[in-house]
Scaffold this motif. Structure first.
Motif, PDB file in Angstrom:
ATOM      1  N   ILE A 127     -13.040  -1.974  -0.813  1.00  0.00           N
ATOM      2  CA  ILE A 127     -12.684  -0.796  -0.013  1.00  0.00           C
ATOM      3  C   ILE A 127     -12.092   0.281  -0.908  1.00  0.00           C
ATOM      4  N   VAL A 128     -11.207  -0.102  -1.819  1.00  0.00           N
ATOM      5  CA  VAL A 128     -10.614   0.870  -2.744  1.00  0.00           C
ATOM      6  C   VAL A 128     -11.706   1.536  -3.582  1.00  0.00           C
ATOM      7  N   TYR A 129     -12.669   0.768  -4.039  1.00  0.00           N
ATOM      8  CA  TYR A 129     -13.773   1.313  -4.823  1.00  0.00           C
ATOM      9  C   TYR A 129     -14.549   2.356  -4.019  1.00  0.00           C
ATOM     10  N   GLN A 130     -14.903   2.012  -2.782  1.00  0.00           N
ATOM     11  CA  GLN A 130     -15.689   2.927  -1.953  1.00  0.00           C
ATOM     12  C   GLN A 130     -14.897   4.175  -1.570  1.00  0.00           C
ATOM     13  N   VAL A 131     -13.631   3.995  -1.209  1.00  0.00           N
ATOM     14  CA  VAL A 131     -12.810   5.148  -0.841  1.00  0.00           C
ATOM     15  C   VAL A 131     -12.540   6.014  -2.073  1.00  0.00           C
ATOM     16  N   GLY A 132     -12.389   5.387  -3.229  1.00  0.00           N
ATOM     17  CA  GLY A 132     -12.205   6.151  -4.461  1.00  0.00           C
ATOM     18  C   GLY A 132     -13.403   7.045  -4.748  1.00  0.00           C
ATOM     19  N   ALA A 185      -5.802  -0.932   1.199  1.00  0.00           N
ATOM     20  CA  ALA A 185      -6.598   0.147   0.612  1.00  0.00           C
ATOM     21  C   ALA A 185      -6.030   1.504   1.014  1.00  0.00           C
ATOM     22  N   ALA A 186      -5.681   1.669   2.279  1.00  0.00           N
ATOM     23  CA  ALA A 186      -5.102   2.940   2.730  1.00  0.00           C
ATOM     24  C   ALA A 186      -3.794   3.223   2.002  1.00  0.00           C
ATOM     25  N   ALA A 187      -2.993   2.197   1.814  1.00  0.00           N
ATOM     26  CA  ALA A 187      -1.721   2.363   1.108  1.00  0.00           C
ATOM     27  C   ALA A 187      -1.944   2.801  -0.334  1.00  0.00           C
ATOM     28  N   THR A 188      -3.013   2.326  -0.954  1.00  0.00           N
ATOM     29  CA  THR A 188      -3.340   2.721  -2.327  1.00  0.00           C
ATOM     30  C   THR A 188      -3.510   4.232  -2.424  1.00  0.00           C
ATOM     31  N   PHE A 189      -4.112   4.820  -1.405  1.00  0.00           N
ATOM     32  CA  PHE A 189      -4.382   6.264  -1.414  1.00  0.00           C
ATOM     33  C   PHE A 189      -3.324   7.074  -0.657  1.00  0.00           C
ATOM     34  N   GLY A 230      -3.972  -2.565  21.044  1.00  0.00           N
ATOM     35  CA  GLY A 230      -4.402  -3.836  21.615  1.00  0.00           C
ATOM     36  C   GLY A 230      -5.156  -4.722  20.643  1.00  0.00           C
ATOM     37  N   THR A 231      -5.101  -4.402  19.349  1.00  0.00           N
ATOM     38  CA  THR A 231      -5.795  -5.181  18.317  1.00  0.00           C
ATOM     39  C   THR A 231      -4.803  -5.537  17.211  1.00  0.00           C
ATOM     40  N   LEU A 232      -5.270  -6.248  16.203  1.00  0.00           N
ATOM     41  CA  LEU A 232      -4.417  -6.553  15.051  1.00  0.00           C
ATOM     42  C   LEU A 232      -3.992  -5.302  14.293  1.00  0.00           C
ATOM     43  N   HIS A 233      -4.671  -4.198  14.527  1.00  0.00           N
ATOM     44  CA  HIS A 233      -4.257  -2.946  13.899  1.00  0.00           C
ATOM     45  C   HIS A 233      -2.779  -2.695  14.195  1.00  0.00           C
ATOM     46  N   GLU A 234      -2.361  -2.969  15.426  1.00  0.00           N
ATOM     47  CA  GLU A 234      -0.964  -2.730  15.824  1.00  0.00           C
ATOM     48  C   GLU A 234       0.011  -3.614  15.063  1.00  0.00           C
ATOM     49  N   LYS A 235      -0.381  -4.822  14.760  1.00  0.00           N
ATOM     50  CA  LYS A 235       0.506  -5.766  14.075  1.00  0.00           C
ATOM     51  C   LYS A 235       0.536  -5.532  12.561  1.00  0.00           C
ATOM     52  N   VAL A 236      -0.618  -5.280  11.977  1.00  0.00           N
ATOM     53  CA  VAL A 236      -0.738  -5.275  10.516  1.00  0.00           C
ATOM     54  C   VAL A 236      -0.579  -3.887   9.910  1.00  0.00           C
ATOM     55  N   TRP A 237      -1.299  -2.912  10.392  1.00  0.00           N
ATOM     56  CA  TRP A 237      -1.390  -1.633   9.700  1.00  0.00           C
ATOM     57  C   TRP A 237      -0.068  -0.896   9.533  1.00  0.00           C
ATOM     58  N   PRO A 238       0.834  -0.904  10.536  1.00  0.00           N
ATOM     59  CA  PRO A 238       2.100  -0.173  10.340  1.00  0.00           C
ATOM     60  C   PRO A 238       2.966  -0.725   9.207  1.00  0.00           C
ATOM     61  N   LYS A 239       2.718  -1.941   8.774  1.00  0.00           N
ATOM     62  CA  LYS A 239       3.460  -2.511   7.644  1.00  0.00           C
ATOM     63  C   LYS A 239       3.099  -1.821   6.329  1.00  0.00           C
ATOM     64  N   TYR A 240       1.938  -1.157   6.284  1.00  0.00           N
ATOM     65  CA  TYR A 240       1.415  -0.593   5.054  1.00  0.00           C
ATOM     66  C   TYR A 240       1.337   0.930   5.032  1.00  0.00           C
ATOM     67  N   THR A 241       1.084   1.521   6.192  1.00  0.00           N
ATOM     68  CA  THR A 241       0.823   2.968   6.229  1.00  0.00           C
ATOM     69  C   THR A 241       1.051   3.493   7.640  1.00  0.00           C
ATOM     70  N   LYS A 242       1.088   4.784   7.767  1.00  0.00           N
ATOM     71  CA  LYS A 242       1.175   5.424   9.088  1.00  0.00           C
ATOM     72  C   LYS A 242      -0.153   5.192   9.809  1.00  0.00           C
ATOM     73  N   VAL A 243      -0.069   5.017  11.133  1.00  0.00           N
ATOM     74  CA  VAL A 243      -1.279   4.777  11.914  1.00  0.00           C
ATOM     75  C   VAL A 243      -1.406   5.848  12.989  1.00  0.00           C
ATOM     76  N   LEU A 244      -2.586   6.420  13.083  1.00  0.00           N
ATOM     77  CA  LEU A 244      -2.923   7.376  14.141  1.00  0.00           C
ATOM     78  C   LEU A 244      -3.685   6.582  15.186  1.00  0.00           C
ATOM     79  N   TRP A 245      -3.148   6.475  16.382  1.00  0.00           N
ATOM     80  CA  TRP A 245      -3.685   5.539  17.374  1.00  0.00           C
ATOM     81  C   TRP A 245      -4.799   6.112  18.220  1.00  0.00           C
ATOM     82  N   GLU A 246      -5.807   5.294  18.428  1.00  0.00           N
ATOM     83  CA  GLU A 246      -6.881   5.557  19.385  1.00  0.00           C
ATOM     84  C   GLU A 246      -6.687   4.561  20.515  1.00  0.00           C
ATOM     85  N   ILE A 247      -6.932   5.003  21.695  1.00  0.00           N
ATOM     86  CA  ILE A 247      -6.729   4.100  22.840  1.00  0.00           C
ATOM     87  C   ILE A 247      -8.052   3.537  23.298  1.00  0.00           C
TER      88      ILE A 247
END
Length: 94
Positions: A20-25, A64-68, A77-94
């Motif tokens: 992911i880092v490679y592709q986003v880079g 990967a998001a935290a890298t950038f 309602g997904t794991l996004h809520e549990k995992v992503w805020p530990k690494y970066t800011k999250v913009l939520w879609e419902i």
């Protein structure tokens, strides 16, 4: 390069983060060449869907998001809520 769906079971979390880092880079380089900035990350397709329920995939995306140092778009309602805020800011879609 094989797609995520083709390689899903073969990649460790660290390898997936690296992919992911490679592709986003590469995307970031194209954006900067046009005078634009990378302003968020939102995985698409099978990768985004897998990050709903697979903690390793969700973590790889977030690392990967935290890298950038960019926020991610995530779904409530997904794991996004549990995992992503530990690494970066999250913009939520419902």
């Amino acid at each position: 390069m094989a797609t995520f769906n083709q390689k899903r079971d073969e990649l460790s979390r660290e390898e997936l983060t690296d992919c992911i880092v490679y592709q986003v880079g590469a995307l970031k380089a194209f954006l900067e060449a046009e005078g634009m900035a990378l302003n968020h990350l939102k995985p698409h397709g099978a990768l985004y869907g897998a990050a709903w329920t697979d903690e390793d995939v969700a973590t790889a995306c977030a690392e990967a998001a935290a890298t950038f140092k960019v926020p991610m778009y995530g779904t409530t309602g997904t794991l996004h809520e549990k995992v992503w805020p530990k690494y970066t800011k999250v913009l939520w879609e419902i």
